[in-house]
Design a protein around this motif. Structure first.
Motif, PDB file in Angstrom:
ATOM      1  N   THR A 156       0.988  -1.299   0.002  1.00  0.00           N
ATOM      2  CA  THR A 156      -0.262   0.004  -0.033  1.00  0.00           C
ATOM      3  C   THR A 156       1.081   0.800   0.225  1.00  0.00           C
ATOM      4  O   THR A 156       2.065   1.335  -0.012  1.00  0.00           O
ATOM      5  CB  THR A 156      -1.117   0.268   1.061  1.00  0.00           C
ATOM      6  OG1 THR A 156      -0.265  -0.159   2.366  1.00  0.00           O
ATOM      7  CG2 THR A 156      -1.620  -1.090   1.343  1.00  0.00           C
ATOM      8  N   LEU A 157       0.019   2.369  -0.356  1.00  0.00           N
ATOM      9  CA  LEU A 157       0.636   3.639  -0.444  1.00  0.00           C
ATOM     10  C   LEU A 157       1.251   3.919   1.157  1.00  0.00           C
ATOM     11  O   LEU A 157       2.275   4.275   1.649  1.00  0.00           O
ATOM     12  CB  LEU A 157       0.275   4.635  -1.137  1.00  0.00           C
ATOM     13  CG  LEU A 157       0.468   6.139  -0.809  1.00  0.00           C
ATOM     14  CD1 LEU A 157       1.941   6.346  -1.458  1.00  0.00           C
ATOM     15  CD2 LEU A 157      -0.715   7.055  -1.053  1.00  0.00           C
ATOM     16  N   ARG A 158       0.544   3.101   2.075  1.00  0.00           N
ATOM     17  CA  ARG A 158       0.848   3.585   3.340  1.00  0.00           C
ATOM     18  C   ARG A 158       1.967   2.846   3.544  1.00  0.00           C
ATOM     19  O   ARG A 158       2.781   3.811   4.680  1.00  0.00           O
ATOM     20  CB  ARG A 158       0.347   3.398   4.571  1.00  0.00           C
ATOM     21  CG  ARG A 158       0.313   3.565   6.362  1.00  0.00           C
ATOM     22  CD  ARG A 158      -1.482   2.352   6.711  1.00  0.00           C
ATOM     23  NE  ARG A 158      -2.483   3.099   6.247  1.00  0.00           N
ATOM     24  CZ  ARG A 158      -2.460   4.757   7.008  1.00  0.00           C
ATOM     25  NH1 ARG A 158      -2.120   4.995   7.486  1.00  0.00           N
ATOM     26  NH2 ARG A 158      -4.027   5.154   6.709  1.00  0.00           N
ATOM     27  N   ASP A 159       2.613   1.522   3.788  1.00  0.00           N
ATOM     28  CA  ASP A 159       3.704   0.334   3.386  1.00  0.00           C
ATOM     29  C   ASP A 159       4.772   1.572   3.003  1.00  0.00           C
ATOM     30  O   ASP A 159       6.044   1.608   2.999  1.00  0.00           O
ATOM     31  CB  ASP A 159       3.373  -0.085   2.816  1.00  0.00           C
ATOM     32  CG  ASP A 159       2.465  -1.226   3.232  1.00  0.00           C
ATOM     33  OD1 ASP A 159       2.345  -1.290   4.502  1.00  0.00           O
ATOM     34  OD2 ASP A 159       2.286  -2.519   2.556  1.00  0.00           O
ATOM     35  N   LEU A 160       4.970   2.569   1.389  1.00  0.00           N
ATOM     36  CA  LEU A 160       5.631   3.482   1.104  1.00  0.00           C
ATOM     37  C   LEU A 160       6.348   3.829   1.422  1.00  0.00           C
ATOM     38  O   LEU A 160       7.385   4.135   1.553  1.00  0.00           O
ATOM     39  CB  LEU A 160       5.782   2.634  -0.169  1.00  0.00           C
ATOM     40  CG  LEU A 160       5.406   1.665  -1.533  1.00  0.00           C
ATOM     41  CD1 LEU A 160       6.735   1.611  -1.691  1.00  0.00           C
ATOM     42  CD2 LEU A 160       5.065   0.573  -0.921  1.00  0.00           C
ATOM     43  N   MET A 161       5.280   4.826   2.146  1.00  0.00           N
ATOM     44  CA  MET A 161       5.660   6.172   2.679  1.00  0.00           C
ATOM     45  C   MET A 161       6.394   5.634   4.111  1.00  0.00           C
ATOM     46  O   MET A 161       7.065   6.628   4.191  1.00  0.00           O
ATOM     47  CB  MET A 161       4.069   7.000   3.277  1.00  0.00           C
ATOM     48  CG  MET A 161       3.399   7.725   2.503  1.00  0.00           C
ATOM     49  SD  MET A 161       4.577   9.767   1.742  1.00  0.00           S
ATOM     50  CE  MET A 161       4.690   9.815   3.769  1.00  0.00           C
ATOM     51  N   ARG A 162       5.836   4.818   4.500  1.00  0.00           N
ATOM     52  CA  ARG A 162       6.647   4.406   6.127  1.00  0.00           C
ATOM     53  C   ARG A 162       7.806   3.528   5.481  1.00  0.00           C
ATOM     54  O   ARG A 162       9.188   3.908   6.601  1.00  0.00           O
ATOM     55  CB  ARG A 162       5.688   3.895   6.783  1.00  0.00           C
ATOM     56  CG  ARG A 162       6.546   3.362   8.237  1.00  0.00           C
ATOM     57  CD  ARG A 162       7.984   2.309   7.957  1.00  0.00           C
ATOM     58  NE  ARG A 162       7.647   0.777   7.247  1.00  0.00           N
ATOM     59  CZ  ARG A 162       8.965   0.716   6.848  1.00  0.00           C
ATOM     60  NH1 ARG A 162       9.947   0.663   7.215  1.00  0.00           N
ATOM     61  NH2 ARG A 162       8.766  -0.506   6.475  1.00  0.00           N
ATOM     62  N   PHE A 163       8.472   3.284   4.740  1.00  0.00           N
ATOM     63  CA  PHE A 163       9.754   3.227   4.360  1.00  0.00           C
ATOM     64  C   PHE A 163      10.604   3.670   3.713  1.00  0.00           C
ATOM     65  O   PHE A 163      12.060   4.370   4.093  1.00  0.00           O
ATOM     66  CB  PHE A 163       9.397   2.154   2.381  1.00  0.00           C
ATOM     67  CG  PHE A 163      10.877   1.605   2.004  1.00  0.00           C
ATOM     68  CD1 PHE A 163      11.038   0.491   2.827  1.00  0.00           C
ATOM     69  CD2 PHE A 163      11.573   1.728   1.320  1.00  0.00           C
ATOM     70  CE1 PHE A 163      12.683  -0.489   2.579  1.00  0.00           C
ATOM     71  CE2 PHE A 163      12.440   1.485   0.396  1.00  0.00           C
ATOM     72  CZ  PHE A 163      13.261   0.202   1.377  1.00  0.00           C
ATOM     73  N   ALA A 164       9.638   5.106   2.946  1.00  0.00           N
ATOM     74  CA  ALA A 164      10.925   5.785   2.146  1.00  0.00           C
ATOM     75  C   ALA A 164      11.037   6.879   3.224  1.00  0.00           C
ATOM     76  O   ALA A 164      12.419   7.042   3.279  1.00  0.00           O
ATOM     77  CB  ALA A 164       9.724   6.703   1.343  1.00  0.00           C
ATOM     78  N   VAL A 165      10.456   7.367   4.685  1.00  0.00           N
ATOM     79  CA  VAL A 165      10.794   8.060   5.469  1.00  0.00           C
ATOM     80  C   VAL A 165      11.536   7.506   6.338  1.00  0.00           C
ATOM     81  O   VAL A 165      12.740   7.932   7.032  1.00  0.00           O
ATOM     82  CB  VAL A 165       9.173   8.532   6.449  1.00  0.00           C
ATOM     83  CG1 VAL A 165       9.282   9.180   8.268  1.00  0.00           C
ATOM     84  CG2 VAL A 165       8.151   9.180   5.900  1.00  0.00           C
TER      85      VAL A 165
END
Length: 303
Positions: free
Chosen positions: A11-20
């Motif tokens: 999910t976008l939430r997963d990718l946001m957490r990963f990027a941060v």
């Protein structure tokens, strides 16, 4: 790690957490539009996925396709590996509601003068429609010249830069805004290309980083053209040219507005007799000065 993310994050939430997490872990520097890892990640991911830049929450739990996930991970990885400012990855920068094309031929637009132009330099300019001639020195991407053309609708604007590469970027932006009939781009070393011309307003966001600071710039700033950053030993080389020559290109009561970074103390020490007006910006009142033609060094002394 990135291969694992491709296989396991959905999910976008997963990718946001990963990027941060990766941005913080990599100790990236933020200063080209965003000032923290979360905002940087949100901008890059939304742009990559072609989603509205101001609407993250509704999409947080949306599942990405494998191609979308690969594209997001690619931009995250490049931001870290190349230490490129986000604007160079997306080829865009925003000043308020205005979008500009940018690439590594120009610095990323971030001038405090932009917010002053949105207010049409009030109260220093009483009638914006009476401003008919504007000069933007060190125009770079052309962003301030374009904002000035919008702020002063009856004006003709000259935008000067020494770099032909920067002017090529500015040309694209001028065309994007349909301002070719009002905004002229000139390759010029300071005022050399506009001899005999005079203006109601001169604005400039010149190179102003001093030598000591140039030596310690974060990697992200080192990706920008040095010509547009380095201002000499004390950061005031170009400002001195402006203060010396601007009067010859200003109409009576014309204004000079200049951004100087963190050099206020050095500037006032170098020109103790000059009564600079320091303009309020969102960052404070130490970064942009204003002088009327009659207040410029030499003229103020009556010479």
């Amino acid at each position: 790690m990135f291969d694992q993310a491709q296989n396991e994050l959905s999910t976008l939430r997963d990718l946001m957490r990963f990027a941060v997490s990766r941005f913080i872990e990599s100790e990236l520097f933020f200063g080209h539009g965003n000032d923290n890892a979360w905002d940087e990640a949100a901008y890059l991911l939304l742009h990559t996925l072609k989603l509205p830049l101001d609407r993250l929450d509704p999409f947080m739990d949306a599942r990405l396709t494998s191609d979308e996930r690969a594209a997001v991970l690619k931009v995250i990885k490049r931001r870290i590996a190349a230490r490129l400012p986000a604007a160079y990855l997306t080829n865009e920068a925003w000043l308020g509601d205005y979008r500009f094309y940018v690439d590594e031929r120009v610095i990323v637009p971030r001038s405090h003068i932009a917010e002053l132009l949105r207010e049409q330099l009030s109260p220093w300019i009483d009638d914006p429609w009476a401003v008919t001639r504007v000069l933007d020195l060190c125009t770079g991407s052309g962003c301030l010249a374009i904002l000035a053309a919008h702020a002063f609708p009856e004006s003709k604007v000259d935008a000067l830069d020494l770099s032909p590469d920067a002017l090529a970027v500015a040309k694209r932006n001028v065309e994007d805004y349909g301002l070719g009939s009002r905004l002229r781009l000139v390759q010029s070393n300071a005022f050399a290309g506009v001899q005999g011309q005079s203006y109601d307003l001169i604005i400039s966001n010149p190179p102003y980083v001093n030598a000591e600071s140039m030596d310690s710039l974060p990697d992200e700033y080192r990706r920008e053209p040095e010509l547009a950053l380095a201002g000499g030993k004390d950061g005031l080389d170009f400002v001195r040219i402006l203060l010396k020559e601007a009067a010859g290109h200003l109409n009576p009561n014309g204004l000079l507005v200049v951004e100087i970074g963190h050099n206020r103390d050095d500037l006032e020490k170098a020109f103790p007799e000059t009564l600079f007006t320091w303009l309020d910006t969102s960052a404070g009142d130490r970064f942009v000065f204003l002088l009327r033609r009659e207040e410029l060094p030499g003229l103020a002394a009556g010479s």
